[in-house]
Design a protein around this motif. Structure first.
Motif, PDB file in Angstrom:
ATOM      1  N   SER A  49       0.864  -1.091  -0.088  1.00 18.04           N
ATOM      2  CA  SER A  49       0.085   0.099  -0.074  1.00 18.04           C
ATOM      3  C   SER A  49       0.813   1.268   0.165  1.00 18.04           C
ATOM      4  O   SER A  49       0.571   2.082  -0.700  1.00 18.04           O
ATOM      5  N   GLN A  93      -7.829   0.539  -0.486  1.00 23.59           N
ATOM      6  CA  GLN A  93      -8.052  -0.677   0.398  1.00 23.59           C
ATOM      7  C   GLN A  93      -9.314  -0.343   1.207  1.00 23.59           C
ATOM      8  O   GLN A  93      -9.576   0.829   1.855  1.00 23.59           O
ATOM      9  N   ASP A 174      -5.993  -1.435  -4.533  1.00 22.62           N
ATOM     10  CA  ASP A 174      -5.371  -1.926  -3.475  1.00 22.62           C
ATOM     11  C   ASP A 174      -6.320  -2.928  -2.862  1.00 22.62           C
ATOM     12  O   ASP A 174      -7.194  -2.549  -2.210  1.00 22.62           O
TER      13      ASP A 174
HETATM   14 MG   LIG Z   1      -2.061  -2.978   2.160  1.00 25.61          MG
END
Ligand SMILES: [Mg+2]
Ligand SMILES: Nc1ncnc2c1ncn2[C@@H]1O[C@H](COP(=O)(O)OP(=O)(O)O)[C@@H](O)[C@H]1O
Length: 268
Positions: A49, A93, A174
């Motif tokens: 990330s 994410q 992500d």
């Molecule tokens: Mg991550």
């Protein structure tokens, strides 16, 4: 710069270093070719990330550079950064929607401010409508809803609509399937392939679903211990002699089998 296959690099990570309390990225060099689907794997906490965030200047590297479509993210000034952000759609994410904003306003966050201010409300709503249709949501049913009124799978789709509404040429994903059951995982993975194809984007997909990533992507890389442990084709990844890569592939296959066993509607 051109890729070895004669294409153009969409994203170039050039010797990227980033430390917080401890080093996270310790010299990451990786190139993603224009038009390809590229999967990035790695254990939790490996810095996947963090690396994606350096692509659009959400986190600055301590040293090194990232280039997007040939534009330096860190040495090009604010205009170049704005240009980079216009080209890149980011699927965060866990969706990262704004709880207090409707689906319409959440999706519109994906249109750069200067462009949004040039559109009247009807035109901008039309763009959001189009983006929601592309992710297979019924715009009339969801536009006025708040994120809390949506299922997990629908929130992911709204997050994807926000990433594509700005008509990017590069999509960063992500962990778009984290938290989804196997059936929704497959549905979202199909959507990723379909959108990347229909919108003619380059896709960089960070995923814990290694089997899915290997099946969908042209090339894959594995981030481990602060640098790129592997970069190549899915077949070469599966056949790698590197014991660290092998252990990762074996663990992922075991996890994928467990997922199927645990799902009443799954294959098993
Ligand atoms: Mg991550
Ligand atoms: N903004 C931040 N401040 C401090 N530490 C961070 C920050 N973002 C990430 N980290 C740390 O960097 C490491 C890598 O995080 P991350 O990139 O999220 O891993 P992953 O590969 O699971 O996506 C983790 O140890 C995380 O705690």
């Amino acid at each position: 710069m051109n890729s070895e296959r004669g294409g153009t690099w969409a994203i170039e990570y050039q010797d990227v270093y980033k430390a917080f309390d401890v080093p996270v990225l310790a010299g990451v060099s990786l190139n993603v070719e224009e038009g390809e689907m590229f999967a990035l794997f790695g254990p939790s906490g490996a810095g996947k990330s963090v690396l994606l965030k350096t692509t659009i200047g959400l986190l600055d590297p301590d040293s090194g550079d990232v280039r997007v479509a040939g534009h330096s993210v860190y040495f090009g000034g604010q205009n170049k950064l704005a240009e980079v952000r216009r080209r890149v759609g980011y699927v965060f994410q866990s969706s990262a929607l704004f709880d207090s904003l409707t689906v319409l306003d959440n999706v519109l966050m994906g249109i750069p401010e200067d462009e949004l201010s040039s559109l009247d409300r009807r035109k901008s709503a039309g763009r959001a409508w189009e983006a929601l249709e592309l992710v297979n949501l019924d715009p009339s049913a969801v536009l006025a809803k708040l994120p809390a009124e949506l299922s997990g799978g629908m929130k992911k789709r709204v997050g994807i609509a926000r990433a594509i509404v700005g008509r990017p040429s590069i999509l960063l994903w992500d962990e778009p399937t984290t938290g989804l059951d196997p059936i929704n995982t497959v549905a979202v993975e199909r959507l990723i392939v379909q959108l990347s194809h229909d919108l003619e984007t380059t896709s960089l997909l960070v995923t814990h679903d290694v089997e899915g990533g290997l099946a969908l992507c042209d090339r894959v890389a594995m981030l481990e211990g602060g640098s790129v442990r592997f970069c190549g084709t899915p077949a070469a990844f599966r056949d790698s002699n590197d014991s660290v890569v092998q252990a990762f592939v074996d663990r992922a296959a075991a996890e994928s089998a467990l997922d199927l066993v645990g799902d009443p509607g799954g294959v098993i």
